[in-house]
Design a protein around this motif. Sequence first.
Motif, PDB file in Angstrom:
ATOM      1  N   MET A 142       1.048  -1.353  -0.055  1.00  0.00           N
ATOM      2  CA  MET A 142      -0.057   0.068   0.013  1.00  0.00           C
ATOM      3  C   MET A 142       0.878   1.342   0.036  1.00  0.00           C
ATOM      4  O   MET A 142       1.899   1.483   0.635  1.00  0.00           O
ATOM      5  CB  MET A 142      -0.894  -0.067   1.195  1.00  0.00           C
ATOM      6  CG  MET A 142      -1.845   1.121   1.182  1.00  0.00           C
ATOM      7  SD  MET A 142      -3.033   1.184   2.819  1.00  0.00           S
ATOM      8  CE  MET A 142      -3.893   2.552   2.518  1.00  0.00           C
ATOM      9  N   SER A 143       0.554   2.213  -0.896  1.00  0.00           N
ATOM     10  CA  SER A 143       1.438   3.511  -0.947  1.00  0.00           C
ATOM     11  C   SER A 143       1.030   4.292   0.279  1.00  0.00           C
ATOM     12  O   SER A 143       0.065   4.063   1.029  1.00  0.00           O
ATOM     13  CB  SER A 143       0.873   4.097  -2.151  1.00  0.00           C
ATOM     14  OG  SER A 143      -0.214   4.523  -2.037  1.00  0.00           O
ATOM     15  N   GLU A 144       2.086   5.194   0.576  1.00  0.00           N
ATOM     16  CA  GLU A 144       1.962   5.936   1.861  1.00  0.00           C
ATOM     17  C   GLU A 144       0.942   6.999   1.759  1.00  0.00           C
ATOM     18  O   GLU A 144       0.634   7.586   0.841  1.00  0.00           O
ATOM     19  CB  GLU A 144       3.194   6.703   2.071  1.00  0.00           C
ATOM     20  CG  GLU A 144       3.158   7.447   3.247  1.00  0.00           C
ATOM     21  CD  GLU A 144       4.587   8.579   3.383  1.00  0.00           C
ATOM     22  OE1 GLU A 144       4.641   9.322   4.214  1.00  0.00           O
ATOM     23  OE2 GLU A 144       5.197   8.354   2.406  1.00  0.00           O
ATOM     24  N   LEU A 145      -0.024   6.942   2.821  1.00  0.00           N
ATOM     25  CA  LEU A 145      -1.000   8.014   2.977  1.00  0.00           C
ATOM     26  C   LEU A 145      -0.416   9.423   3.286  1.00  0.00           C
ATOM     27  O   LEU A 145      -0.025   9.475   4.428  1.00  0.00           O
ATOM     28  CB  LEU A 145      -2.165   7.503   3.795  1.00  0.00           C
ATOM     29  CG  LEU A 145      -2.771   6.187   3.387  1.00  0.00           C
ATOM     30  CD1 LEU A 145      -3.742   6.046   4.397  1.00  0.00           C
ATOM     31  CD2 LEU A 145      -3.517   6.278   1.908  1.00  0.00           C
ATOM     32  N   ARG A 146      -0.388  10.465   2.469  1.00  0.00           N
ATOM     33  CA  ARG A 146       0.093  11.625   3.001  1.00  0.00           C
ATOM     34  C   ARG A 146      -0.792  12.692   3.000  1.00  0.00           C
ATOM     35  O   ARG A 146      -2.212  12.539   2.586  1.00  0.00           O
ATOM     36  CB  ARG A 146       1.232  12.088   1.872  1.00  0.00           C
ATOM     37  CG  ARG A 146       2.198  11.102   1.894  1.00  0.00           C
ATOM     38  CD  ARG A 146       3.641  11.354   0.950  1.00  0.00           C
ATOM     39  NE  ARG A 146       3.833  12.877   1.052  1.00  0.00           N
ATOM     40  CZ  ARG A 146       4.823  13.273   2.223  1.00  0.00           C
ATOM     41  NH1 ARG A 146       5.503  12.295   3.156  1.00  0.00           N
ATOM     42  NH2 ARG A 146       5.298  14.555   2.432  1.00  0.00           N
TER      43      ARG A 146
END
Length: 303
Positions: free
Chosen positions: A1-5
């Motif tokens: 999962m990609s980083e939640l920014r």
Amino acid sequence: MSELRFDDRVAVITGAGRGLGRAYALLLASKGAKVVVNDPGVSMKGDGVDAGPAEEVVQEIKAAGGEAVANTDSVATPEGGQAMIDTALSNYGRVDILIHNAGIVRRATLDEMSIDDFEDVLDVHLRGGFHVVRAAYPHMKKAGYGRIVMTGSINGLYGNAGAANYSVAKAGLQGLSNVAAIEGEEFGIKSNVILPAAVTRMSEGVDTSAFPPMDPNQVAPAVGWLAHESCSVTGEMLISAAGRVARAYSVETPGVYQPTWTVEQISEQMENIRNADETQVFDPVPLGHIDHLKFSFAMASKK
């Protein structure tokens, strides 16, 4: 999962100079948010003023390469709530996220609690929540986006001896959040409640020697998700305590229908009235209060 920014997002966090609020501010800033660090620096009882805590968090964020500005207004007044939202607007031009974390504690039993101690705690927690939501909401509505996180407590769910003021305030914030969620749904505004537990200044006087690790940083990720654009829930409550994350919600038993009742019949039917074998959950959004009425009316029509 990609980083939640949170790049390009602006967050206002009340009570962010210490404890839980500080953890939230540092986490969101580390993920790209521009943060208004609000904290008047009062004691746990609400006394005094100290700009130090808010400014220290701002400097910590800047030292790590983030963006932040301090605000020392009090949430206890409408003017203070408006001022901290204005700080976000004047510095960053928008407000995307509001996390109401500010709080004070004044413990006393019901028969000993003063009117001032009751009202002052409500001023910061409950009325403070309204003051900042009321100030931020029009801007979120106009932008078609917003994330609101109110800080509740298990005391608001279950009560606690010596904390009538605190328990009442936290229960009230659940109602405030639900209304913000209902009214904000069509405008892209989500509002939820975090029920956190961590060892902070608020734990003073409580024996925590047998507690498992309960650091504010353990709570921050749940708040971060509720504040993120990917948050998929609204009008809900999340518990975060000692590493446990859970959902809390209100339930009803199916109940018993009779066209008329006597006191004696209530007594006779109480076991069936309280039977929780098939509980009903009416989520606040979109129209939980209407679903509740429809369920009640359907029982009457079937008879």
